[in-house]
Design an enzyme around this catalytic site. Structure first.
Site, PDB file in Angstrom:
ATOM      1  N   SER A  79       0.816  -1.218   0.000  1.00 51.00           N
ATOM      2  CA  SER A  79       0.000   0.000   0.000  1.00 51.00           C
ATOM      3  C   SER A  79       0.850   1.268   0.000  1.00 51.00           C
ATOM      4  O   SER A  79       0.479   2.269  -0.604  1.00 51.00           O
ATOM      5  CB  SER A  79      -0.932  -0.004   1.221  1.00 51.00           C
ATOM      6  OG  SER A  79      -1.807  -1.118   1.176  1.00 51.00           O
TER       7      SER A  79
ATOM      8  N   GLY B 249       1.603 -10.352 -11.590  1.00 55.18           N
ATOM      9  CA  GLY B 249       0.944 -11.140 -12.625  1.00 55.18           C
ATOM     10  C   GLY B 249       1.677 -11.053 -13.946  1.00 55.18           C
ATOM     11  O   GLY B 249       2.191  -9.998 -14.329  1.00 55.18           O
TER      12      GLY B 249
ATOM     13  N   ARG C 232     -35.045 -26.843  -4.634  1.00 58.27           N
ATOM     14  CA  ARG C 232     -34.781 -27.770  -3.532  1.00 58.27           C
ATOM     15  C   ARG C 232     -35.874 -27.680  -2.482  1.00 58.27           C
ATOM     16  O   ARG C 232     -36.240 -26.597  -2.038  1.00 58.27           O
ATOM     17  CB  ARG C 232     -33.429 -27.408  -2.901  1.00 58.27           C
ATOM     18  CG  ARG C 232     -33.032 -28.302  -1.726  1.00 58.27           C
ATOM     19  CD  ARG C 232     -32.481 -29.631  -2.253  1.00 58.27           C
ATOM     20  NE  ARG C 232     -31.532 -30.219  -1.318  1.00 58.27           N
ATOM     21  CZ  ARG C 232     -31.857 -31.067  -0.348  1.00 58.27           C
ATOM     22  NH1 ARG C 232     -33.112 -31.412  -0.161  1.00 58.27           N
ATOM     23  NH2 ARG C 232     -30.916 -31.564   0.429  1.00 58.27           N
TER      24      ARG C 232
ATOM     25  N   GLY D  17     -24.315 -29.236   1.128  1.00 61.83           N
ATOM     26  CA  GLY D  17     -23.202 -30.078   0.701  1.00 61.83           C
ATOM     27  C   GLY D  17     -22.912 -29.956  -0.778  1.00 61.83           C
ATOM     28  O   GLY D  17     -21.750 -30.000  -1.196  1.00 61.83           O
TER      29      GLY D  17
ATOM     30  N   GLU E 132      -5.383  -4.175  -5.868  1.00 62.13           N
ATOM     31  CA  GLU E 132      -5.791  -2.821  -6.272  1.00 62.13           C
ATOM     32  C   GLU E 132      -6.076  -1.955  -5.044  1.00 62.13           C
ATOM     33  O   GLU E 132      -6.897  -1.048  -5.101  1.00 62.13           O
ATOM     34  CB  GLU E 132      -7.006  -2.865  -7.208  1.00 62.13           C
ATOM     35  CG  GLU E 132      -6.694  -3.392  -8.583  1.00 62.13           C
ATOM     36  CD  GLU E 132      -5.646  -2.570  -9.315  1.00 62.13           C
ATOM     37  OE1 GLU E 132      -5.799  -1.356  -9.412  1.00 62.13           O
ATOM     38  OE2 GLU E 132      -4.650  -3.160  -9.777  1.00 62.13           O
TER      39      GLU E 132
ATOM     40  N   ASP F  76      -5.665  -2.430  -0.492  1.00 59.13           N
ATOM     41  CA  ASP F  76      -6.313  -3.053   0.660  1.00 59.13           C
ATOM     42  C   ASP F  76      -7.535  -2.221   1.045  1.00 59.13           C
ATOM     43  O   ASP F  76      -7.467  -0.991   1.141  1.00 59.13           O
ATOM     44  CB  ASP F  76      -5.316  -3.108   1.824  1.00 59.13           C
ATOM     45  CG  ASP F  76      -5.940  -3.662   3.082  1.00 59.13           C
ATOM     46  OD1 ASP F  76      -6.627  -2.888   3.788  1.00 59.13           O
ATOM     47  OD2 ASP F  76      -5.758  -4.850   3.375  1.00 59.13           O
TER      48      ASP F  76
END
Length: 653
Positions: free
Chosen positions: A157, A190, A322, A412, A435, A437
């Site tokens: 930062s 990256g 469900r 599950g 980008e 904190d």
């Protein structure tokens, strides 16, 4: 028991009919064509969702690189670059494309962001024509892959304290890039471990023995696939997620680059070794340079919102299929979404996602206007930076919370990798810290509030900000904010004088906005008073700020929530009458009241909420959930997440 309402309901409520396609058009806005292009590409390359789980890490990285290059060929990744280099010349469109890409594999998203947003954006915004001509045409097609080498092992930062050094050698007219110790190595970069050929390297510039602060340089890190001389690269290895992105560490051992490698939009060094800049103040120069990179934060915030949409679409569709337990005498078990608790878990999150979507629309538009405008507006840029920081923080925290809640709501089956939650959780988790904190970003928001984005804004470090605030009367701090004179305004709007908030209707948007504004102003005044009291007692400014940091974060959070609600309310006012507007009205109320409910302790502590009214808000939130319940399936369908991206066969079929 069904929760569907009918026109004959005792309270007169009529369930709206949704036009899903029309609602999608509202959400897609002016960039519908761009978003549809990305959706088409996502479906074309949907197999990458399986590749992420089945391929080796090396093969997966190669697959992600291939997809990024193939998508670049469709034009979707180059929309923010000038047309003369093969781009689309539309910053807003580039953000919309990136947001939509977040429906798919997030390694592809982040690789795209690194290549075109960070690496490409740095060259575009920090470089000049010589850099644009040299790099942009091949960069836009993906032929030239690159890195954005800012973060170091010892500094993330705090960019001003980076340890990499670039010393100018006037005799050779070269910069010498050096990593000064382990803490100064570039980390988590990256594209570094495998694919990057160039890196935009942020380093402390030294000219004639004088430090001129952090500047950016274009540095080759590979040539013909081999690591360049003087460059050391390590693979960061497996991460919690995003393993299709080749993050790595980079070291520089006296790497020489020509004088022209300095990205010189804001500063340059003459051949003789004279430092020149159009911005005299070094702090202002630094913040101006970083401010051009705000596009990344806007992009990540939008990506967080859309990752949340995927999770909510899956969980909502599952809850509409469900069944679990018989709720009455009937033999058939009850749908999950017919349970009040399940509604409470999912529906306020749908409302908040819609709210953040419209807040993202505002910040994207501001970004487009600032970067497309002919006139330079320093204060407009500062407001954009603060708004982008705050929206990114709330949106990415929201994504993390939503994905976890939705995973749990799918039991599950949600834990099985085939049903997408494992990837969503692992890949989006880093959004809260890359980008910027989120806690650091909210301090930037608060700094803007406390100083009203003053002309001194860039000059103020943490201690400078404390001193600035303590030199103002507390009333002046409040007077400077956009929500000033709140109580006088609401007395004109609502009945009851000082009891305005006890008399107003809960579903009155002016009441809701007034509550959000009151909380923000009260917190802001509290921070200013605490800062001033500490300095008046001759205490150290750093210690004083440290003690009020929790309060600083709280006021920033409250401020951004107010902006989010305002964006939703403003959007509502632009919509034509009809079922879609009624449905969005329900969501807007649900977002506002569930937010007040979540912070009711604060409102009660500060006399703006009675016990009775607090209970009434909870009843209203429950009622809103019941009203939204029959609309839930259409509301998540309107987001336009391609069916192939839901990829949860056990949950949605």
């Amino acid at each position: 028991m069904s929760t569907d309402r009918t026109p004959t309901a005792p309270d007169g409520y009529v369930q709206p009919e949704l036009d899903v396609r029309a609602l999608t058009e509202v959400l897609d806005g002016e960039y519908a064509e761009v978003r549809d292009l990305v959706r088409t590409n996502l479906v074309t390359y949907a197999s990458v969702l399986e590749d992420a789980e089945e391929l080796s890490i090396d093969a997966y990285r190669e697959r992600v690189r291939e997809l990024v290059v193939e998508m670049a060929a469709t034009g979707q990744t180059g929309m923010g670059f000038p047309k003369r280099y093969g781009g689309g010349g539309d910053v807003g469109a580039s953000i919309a494309a990136f947001e939509t890409l977040a429906f798919g594999d997030l390694s592809v998203l982040v690789k795209t962001g690194v290549q075109f947003g960070l690496f490409g954006g740095a060259i575009l915004h920090l470089g000049t024509e010589r850099h644009h001509d040299a790099y942009l045409p091949d960069l836009i097609t993906g032929k030239l892959m690159g890195c954005f080498a800012m973060t170091e092992t010892g500094h993330g930062s705090n960019v001003q304290a980076l340890g990499t050094v670039a010393r100018y050698d006037a005799a050779a007219q070269e910069f010498v890039i050096t990593t000064e110790g382990d803490q100064a190595r570039k980390d988590y970069i990256g594209n570094a471990a495998r694919h990057g050929e160039l890196a935009v390297v942020f380093a402390q510039l030294e000219v004639g023995g004088t430090s001129e602060g952090v500047h950016a340089f274009v540095v080759p890190i590979r040539s013909g696939g081999e690591v360049a001389p003087g460059v050391g690269i390590e693979d960061d290895g497996r991460k919690m997620g995003l393993n299709g992105v080749d993050n790595g560490r980079i070291r520089f051992d006296g790497v020489r680059v020509p004088r022209e490698a300095l990205l010189n939009r804001f500063a340059d060094v003459t051949p003789e070794g004279v430092y020149e800049s159009t911005i005299d103040n070094p702090d202002r120069r630094f913040f101006t340079m970083l401010g051009t990179l705000v596009q990344g934060r806007v992009s990540v915030g939008g990506a967080g919102v859309n990752a949340a949409k995927v999770a909510l679409a899956v969980a909502t569709k599952y809850a509409l299929r469900r069944r679990q337990f018989a709720a009455g005498s009937q033999e058939e078990e009850q749908l999950l979404l017919d349970y009040g608790l399940h509604q409470r878990r999912l529906l306020p999150l749908i409302a908040q996602t819609y709210a953040l979507h419209f807040a993202q629309d505002v910040v994207r538009t501001q970004l487009h206007e600032v970067f497309s405008g002919a006139e330079d507006d320093p204060q407009g840029r500062r407001r954009l930076e603060a708004r982008a920081a705050g929206t990114k923080a709330l949106a990415t925290w929201h994504a993390t919370r939503v994905i976890q809640e939705c995973r749990e709501a799918c039991g599950g089956a949600g834990y099985l990798a085939v049903n997408r939650f494992a990837a969503l959780k692992a890949d989006s988790d880093i959004f809260t810290t890359f980008e910027g904190d989120n806690h650091v970003l909210l301090q930037l928001v608060a700094k803007g509030l406390l100083t009203d984005y003053a002309s001194e804004f860039e000059d103020l470090d943490q201690l400078g900000m404390v001193r600035y605030v303590t030199n103002l009367a507390v009333e002046t701090v409040i007077e400077k904010t956009s929500a000033h004179k709140l109580l006088e305004r609401v007395r004109d709007l609502l009945p009851g004088g000082d009891e305005w908030d006890q008399e107003a209707g809960l579903l009155d948007s002016e009441y809701q906005l007034a509550m959000f504004r009151y909380r923000e102003e009260h917190m802001l005044a509290g921070v200013a008073r605490r800062l001033k009291a500490g300095i008046d007692r001759k205490r150290d400014a750093g210690a004083v700020f440290s003690e009020v940091q929790d309060h600083v974060i709280a006021v920033a959070h409250a401020h951004v929530e107010r902006l989010v609600l305002e964006a939703f309310v403003e959007k509502m006012r632009t919509l034509p009458e009809g079922g879609d507007k009624v449905a969005l009205g329900l969501l807007c109320d649900l977002f506002a009241l569930s937010t007040i409910e979540a912070d009711r302790a604060w409102f009660m502590e500060h006399g703006r909420l009675t016990v009775q009214r607090s209970k009434a808000i909870t009843r209203e939130v429950n009622d809103l959930c019941r009203k939204v319940r029959p609309l839930a399936g259409d509301l998540v369908d309107a987001w336009g997440v391609p069916a192939a991206m839901l990829r949860a066969p056990d949950l949605v079929g």
